[in-house]
Scaffold this motif. Structure first.
Motif, PDB file in Angstrom:
ATOM      1  N   ILE A  84      -3.737 -53.837 -89.863  1.00 35.81           N
ATOM      2  CA  ILE A  84      -4.851 -54.497 -90.553  1.00 35.81           C
ATOM      3  C   ILE A  84      -4.825 -55.998 -90.299  1.00 35.81           C
ATOM      4  O   ILE A  84      -5.871 -56.629 -90.111  1.00 35.81           O
ATOM      5  CB  ILE A  84      -4.801 -54.192 -92.060  1.00 35.81           C
ATOM      6  N   LEU A  85      -3.636 -56.581 -90.277  1.00 31.77           N
ATOM      7  CA  LEU A  85      -3.527 -58.011 -89.998  1.00 31.77           C
ATOM      8  C   LEU A  85      -4.097 -58.349 -88.623  1.00 31.77           C
ATOM      9  O   LEU A  85      -4.689 -59.411 -88.423  1.00 31.77           O
ATOM     10  CB  LEU A  85      -2.065 -58.454 -90.070  1.00 31.77           C
ATOM     11  N   LEU A  86      -3.932 -57.449 -87.666  1.00 28.36           N
ATOM     12  CA  LEU A  86      -4.480 -57.660 -86.335  1.00 28.36           C
ATOM     13  C   LEU A  86      -5.995 -57.597 -86.328  1.00 28.36           C
ATOM     14  O   LEU A  86      -6.658 -58.219 -85.493  1.00 28.36           O
ATOM     15  CB  LEU A  86      -3.916 -56.624 -85.358  1.00 28.36           C
ATOM     16  N   LYS A  87      -6.566 -56.837 -87.272  1.00 35.67           N
ATOM     17  CA  LYS A  87      -8.019 -56.696 -87.338  1.00 35.67           C
ATOM     18  C   LYS A  87      -8.673 -57.854 -88.082  1.00 35.67           C
ATOM     19  O   LYS A  87      -9.843 -58.157 -87.879  1.00 35.67           O
ATOM     20  CB  LYS A  87      -8.381 -55.375 -88.029  1.00 35.67           C
ATOM     21  N   ILE A  88      -7.958 -58.543 -88.955  1.00 36.40           N
ATOM     22  CA  ILE A  88      -8.567 -59.568 -89.814  1.00 36.40           C
ATOM     23  C   ILE A  88      -9.269 -60.693 -89.034  1.00 36.40           C
ATOM     24  O   ILE A  88     -10.397 -61.048 -89.434  1.00 36.40           O
ATOM     25  CB  ILE A  88      -7.520 -60.120 -90.807  1.00 36.40           C
ATOM     26  N   PRO A  89      -8.754 -61.391 -88.040  1.00 34.75           N
ATOM     27  CA  PRO A  89      -7.462 -61.213 -87.399  1.00 34.75           C
ATOM     28  C   PRO A  89      -6.468 -62.297 -87.844  1.00 34.75           C
ATOM     29  O   PRO A  89      -6.825 -63.448 -87.982  1.00 34.75           O
ATOM     30  CB  PRO A  89      -7.799 -61.417 -85.923  1.00 34.75           C
ATOM     31  N   ARG A  90      -5.194 -61.893 -88.023  1.00 32.16           N
ATOM     32  CA  ARG A  90      -4.122 -62.841 -88.311  1.00 32.16           C
ATOM     33  C   ARG A  90      -2.932 -62.526 -87.407  1.00 32.16           C
ATOM     34  O   ARG A  90      -1.852 -62.183 -87.875  1.00 32.16           O
ATOM     35  CB  ARG A  90      -3.713 -62.770 -89.781  1.00 32.16           C
ATOM     36  N   ARG A  91      -3.149 -62.650 -86.105  1.00 35.23           N
ATOM     37  CA  ARG A  91      -2.082 -62.378 -85.142  1.00 35.23           C
ATOM     38  C   ARG A  91      -0.921 -63.343 -85.335  1.00 35.23           C
ATOM     39  O   ARG A  91       0.226 -63.002 -85.063  1.00 35.23           O
ATOM     40  CB  ARG A  91      -2.626 -62.465 -83.714  1.00 35.23           C
ATOM     41  N   ASP A  92      -1.249 -64.570 -85.809  1.00 37.17           N
ATOM     42  CA  ASP A  92      -0.181 -65.538 -86.053  1.00 37.17           C
ATOM     43  C   ASP A  92       0.772 -65.045 -87.134  1.00 37.17           C
ATOM     44  O   ASP A  92       1.987 -65.226 -87.051  1.00 37.17           O
ATOM     45  CB  ASP A  92      -0.787 -66.875 -86.477  1.00 37.17           C
ATOM     46  N   LEU A  93       0.210 -64.392 -88.142  1.00 38.35           N
ATOM     47  CA  LEU A  93       1.043 -63.874 -89.225  1.00 38.35           C
ATOM     48  C   LEU A  93       1.846 -62.656 -88.775  1.00 38.35           C
ATOM     49  O   LEU A  93       2.979 -62.455 -89.203  1.00 38.35           O
ATOM     50  CB  LEU A  93       0.164 -63.515 -90.433  1.00 38.35           C
ATOM     51  N   VAL A  94       1.244 -61.849 -87.895  1.00 41.07           N
ATOM     52  CA  VAL A  94       1.975 -60.704 -87.337  1.00 41.07           C
ATOM     53  C   VAL A  94       3.193 -61.204 -86.568  1.00 41.07           C
ATOM     54  O   VAL A  94       4.293 -60.671 -86.702  1.00 41.07           O
ATOM     55  CB  VAL A  94       1.063 -59.864 -86.420  1.00 41.07           C
ATOM     56  N   THR A  95       2.980 -62.238 -85.767  1.00 41.61           N
ATOM     57  CA  THR A  95       4.095 -62.816 -84.997  1.00 41.61           C
ATOM     58  C   THR A  95       5.156 -63.377 -85.923  1.00 41.61           C
ATOM     59  O   THR A  95       6.359 -63.180 -85.710  1.00 41.61           O
ATOM     60  CB  THR A  95       3.579 -63.932 -84.074  1.00 41.61           C
ATOM     61  N   LYS A  96       4.730 -64.078 -86.965  1.00 40.29           N
ATOM     62  CA  LYS A  96       5.669 -64.711 -87.892  1.00 40.29           C
ATOM     63  C   LYS A  96       6.490 -63.693 -88.676  1.00 40.29           C
ATOM     64  O   LYS A  96       7.704 -63.834 -88.826  1.00 40.29           O
ATOM     65  CB  LYS A  96       4.903 -65.609 -88.861  1.00 40.29           C
ATOM     66  N   MET A  97       5.832 -62.643 -89.159  1.00 43.15           N
ATOM     67  CA  MET A  97       6.495 -61.699 -90.059  1.00 43.15           C
ATOM     68  C   MET A  97       7.091 -60.492 -89.346  1.00 43.15           C
ATOM     69  O   MET A  97       8.094 -59.929 -89.791  1.00 43.15           O
ATOM     70  CB  MET A  97       5.503 -61.210 -91.129  1.00 43.15           C
ATOM     71  N   PHE A  98       6.465 -60.067 -88.246  1.00 42.80           N
ATOM     72  CA  PHE A  98       6.914 -58.850 -87.566  1.00 42.80           C
ATOM     73  C   PHE A  98       7.638 -59.135 -86.253  1.00 42.80           C
ATOM     74  O   PHE A  98       8.295 -58.267 -85.716  1.00 42.80           O
ATOM     75  CB  PHE A  98       5.731 -57.908 -87.298  1.00 42.80           C
ATOM     76  N   GLY A  99       7.457 -60.345 -85.725  1.00 38.79           N
ATOM     77  CA  GLY A  99       8.140 -60.691 -84.486  1.00 38.79           C
ATOM     78  C   GLY A  99       7.198 -60.836 -83.320  1.00 38.79           C
ATOM     79  O   GLY A  99       6.081 -60.327 -83.314  1.00 38.79           O
ATOM     80  N   GLU A 100       7.639 -61.556 -82.294  1.00 36.14           N
ATOM     81  CA  GLU A 100       6.820 -61.847 -81.122  1.00 36.14           C
ATOM     82  C   GLU A 100       6.319 -60.594 -80.431  1.00 36.14           C
ATOM     83  O   GLU A 100       5.230 -60.549 -79.909  1.00 36.14           O
ATOM     84  CB  GLU A 100       7.635 -62.689 -80.123  1.00 36.14           C
ATOM     85  N   GLY A 101       7.170 -59.547 -80.392  1.00 32.15           N
ATOM     86  CA  GLY A 101       6.815 -58.352 -79.625  1.00 32.15           C
ATOM     87  C   GLY A 101       6.037 -57.331 -80.408  1.00 32.15           C
ATOM     88  O   GLY A 101       5.867 -56.212 -79.955  1.00 32.15           O
ATOM     89  N   ASP A 102       5.534 -57.700 -81.612  1.00 33.03           N
ATOM     90  CA  ASP A 102       4.888 -56.705 -82.469  1.00 33.03           C
ATOM     91  C   ASP A 102       3.423 -56.998 -82.692  1.00 33.03           C
ATOM     92  O   ASP A 102       2.879 -56.696 -83.738  1.00 33.03           O
ATOM     93  CB  ASP A 102       5.605 -56.645 -83.826  1.00 33.03           C
ATOM     94  N   THR A 103       2.764 -57.619 -81.707  1.00 29.55           N
ATOM     95  CA  THR A 103       1.355 -57.946 -81.862  1.00 29.55           C
ATOM     96  C   THR A 103       0.447 -56.965 -81.139  1.00 29.55           C
ATOM     97  O   THR A 103      -0.729 -57.223 -80.941  1.00 29.55           O
ATOM     98  CB  THR A 103       1.067 -59.367 -81.340  1.00 29.55           C
ATOM     99  N   SER A 104       0.995 -55.814 -80.745  1.00 29.63           N
ATOM    100  CA  SER A 104       0.191 -54.761 -80.137  1.00 29.63           C
ATOM    101  C   SER A 104      -0.342 -53.846 -81.215  1.00 29.63           C
ATOM    102  O   SER A 104       0.331 -53.566 -82.193  1.00 29.63           O
ATOM    103  CB  SER A 104       1.025 -53.944 -79.147  1.00 29.63           C
TER     104      SER A 104
END
Length: 238
Positions: A84-104
């Motif tokens: 859902i964060l990727l759809k908002i989109p908040r890819r920056d937050l995905v990177t921050k909280m889930f890690g660099e390799g988790d933006t797919s």
């Protein structure tokens, strides 16, 4: 940032419920009010997972929303939140909280493969090209969702409000009584009065006056407007 995936009580191959709850709360605390509205929107409007009923999401605090996510999705709560964060989109937050390799946004990908990156073979150039196109398509699509709602959409909505427009303006859009009076004096018909009221809301919210935000406000079960009347707002988000 200290990882919440380790610590006492962790079971091999799983994440403790409390650790997941704390992690999800940290994620939600990073969201603005508008982002949180979008987050709830995708929770109740999804074809990828079982949606949560709008009534269950209404007026939920961030802490209560964490409990609801875990109750509804169990072990998938983290992954669905990421999507859902990727759809908002908040890819920056995905990177921050889930890690660099988790933006797919793909499912079932091996985390180790995400860390290692793509293997170098004869198809690397083509694969990189395809990935670049896919990654660029998401933000372009989501830019439409963050633009201000169009006047033609507001007019379509105004045509369905009838004499409930005053209640909607005061109770749900939180416009002042004198603003409602001005709308009534300025225009002769109920439709134009409703449209003028919605325009006042749009002018007040400025860049935050998105179709998605207006939908999240009027989707309140206490609002005297049916879900079919709000379809024009959903069309404006695509």
């Amino acid at each position: 940032m200290v990882s919440l995936l380790s610590g006492e009580g962790a079971v091999s191959g799983s994440i403790p419920i409390m650790a997941t709850a704390k992690f999800l709360l940290q994620v939600l605390d990073e969201l603005s009010r508008d982002d949180l509205d979008r987050f709830k929107f995708y929770l109740q409007n999804s074809t990828e997972f079982e949606s949560i009923a709008r009534g269950l999401l209404e007026n939920k605090t961030r802490v209560e929303l964490v409990d609801l996510l875990q109750e509804h999705f169990a072990k998938q709560a983290r992954d669905i939140s990421r999507k859902i964060l990727l759809k908002i989109p908040r890819r920056d937050l995905v990177t921050k909280m889930f890690g660099e390799g988790d933006t797919s946004d793909s499912e079932g990908r091996d985390p180790e493969k995400r860390k290692r990156g793509k293997p170098r073979d004869c198809g690397t150039a083509e694969t990189a090209s395809n990935l670049s196109e896919n990654e660029m398509s998401t933000p372009k699509k989501n830019k439409v969702e963050t633009k201000a709602v169009e006047d033609k959409t507001l007019m379509a909505l105004a045509e369905t409000m009838g004499h409930n427009w005053k209640q909607i303006g005061i109770q749900f859009l939180e416009l002042k009584g004198y603003v409602i009076d001005q709308c009534e004096l300025k225009e002769a018909t109920v439709i134009l009065q409703s449209f003028e009221m919605l325009k006042n809301w749009k002018n007040r919210e400025k860049e935050g006056a998105t179709a998605l935000k207006l939908y999240s406000i009027l989707a309140n079960e206490k609002c005297p407007i049916g879900s079919e009347q709000l379809e024009c707002l959903l069309e404006d988000t695509h």
